[in-house]
Design a protein around this motif. Structure first.
Motif, PDB file in Angstrom:
ATOM      1  N   GLY A  57      -2.112   1.255  -2.531  1.00 32.02           N
ATOM      2  CA  GLY A  57      -1.000   1.896  -2.948  1.00 32.02           C
ATOM      3  C   GLY A  57      -0.142   0.527  -4.015  1.00 32.02           C
ATOM      4  N   ARG A  87       3.652   0.323  -7.572  1.00 33.05           N
ATOM      5  CA  ARG A  87       3.130   0.814  -6.426  1.00 33.05           C
ATOM      6  C   ARG A  87       2.719   2.290  -6.914  1.00 33.05           C
ATOM      7  NH1 ARG A  87       5.037   2.394  -0.305  1.00 33.05           N
ATOM      8  NH2 ARG A  87       2.916   2.789   0.577  1.00 33.05           N
ATOM      9  N   ASN A  90       2.153   5.394  -5.719  1.00 34.87           N
ATOM     10  CA  ASN A  90       2.597   6.133  -4.581  1.00 34.87           C
ATOM     11  C   ASN A  90       2.592   7.754  -4.402  1.00 34.87           C
ATOM     12  OD1 ASN A  90       4.268   6.210  -2.191  1.00 34.87           O
ATOM     13  ND2 ASN A  90       6.084   5.365  -3.199  1.00 34.87           N
TER      14      ASN A  90
END
Length: 155
Positions: free
Chosen positions: A91, A134, A136
């Motif tokens: 991530g 990130r 995600n």
């Protein structure tokens, strides 16, 4: 319609450029956002950093377009970490030495910004979490702009 970049470009969140923090990629609100490219030449770390960590400049390698969006593998194009690849197996966006296990990144055109998604099926959106980038799963995608080295455009 989005324009697929073939030259190096930077990713911005507002006026903050994505930067290196070790092997991780983050936004540094206290860093200078531009430099004098003519001073040291394209790809020079000194040309692109006034303060803070070196700015991240990437190229889209082996890219393709689909329905106005584009994708490819992101390779670091600036002197700092040059030749490494951008990935996020857990991530958190970071640099890695080999493209073998990297997933492509999609640039989804939203008119005045892009959403970035990782994976061939666009399964993880890019977000900003405590200044770090990130990919995600299940998150609301961030709003990012791209700046080319030549024209310093925002799209």
């Amino acid at each position: 319609m989005g324009i697929r970049r073939t030259d190096m470009f930077a990713i911005y969140d507002g006026h903050e450029a994505a930067r290196f923090e070790g092997k991780w990629i983050a936004f540094d609100p206290s860093a200078g956002a531009s430099g004098d490219v003519a001073k040291s030449g394209a790809g020079s770390t000194t040309a692109m950093t006034l303060t803070g960590a070196p700015a991240l400049w990437v190229k889209c390698i082996d890219g393709w377009e689909e329905n106005g969006d584009w994708a490819g593998y992101l390779q670091v194009a600036c002197e700092h970490e040059k030749g490494k690849w951008i990935d996020s197996d857990d991530g958190w966006v970071k640099t890695v030495t080999s493209r073998d296990k990297c997933e492509p990144v999609w640039f989804v055109d939203k008119g005045d910004h892009y959403e970035l998604w990782q994976g061939r099926t666009r399964r993880r959106p890019l977000t900003r979490e405590k200044n770090y980038l990130r990919f995600n799963l299940g998150a609301t995608p961030g709003r990012f702009v791209l700046r080319d080295l030549v024209d310093r455009g925002h799209r």
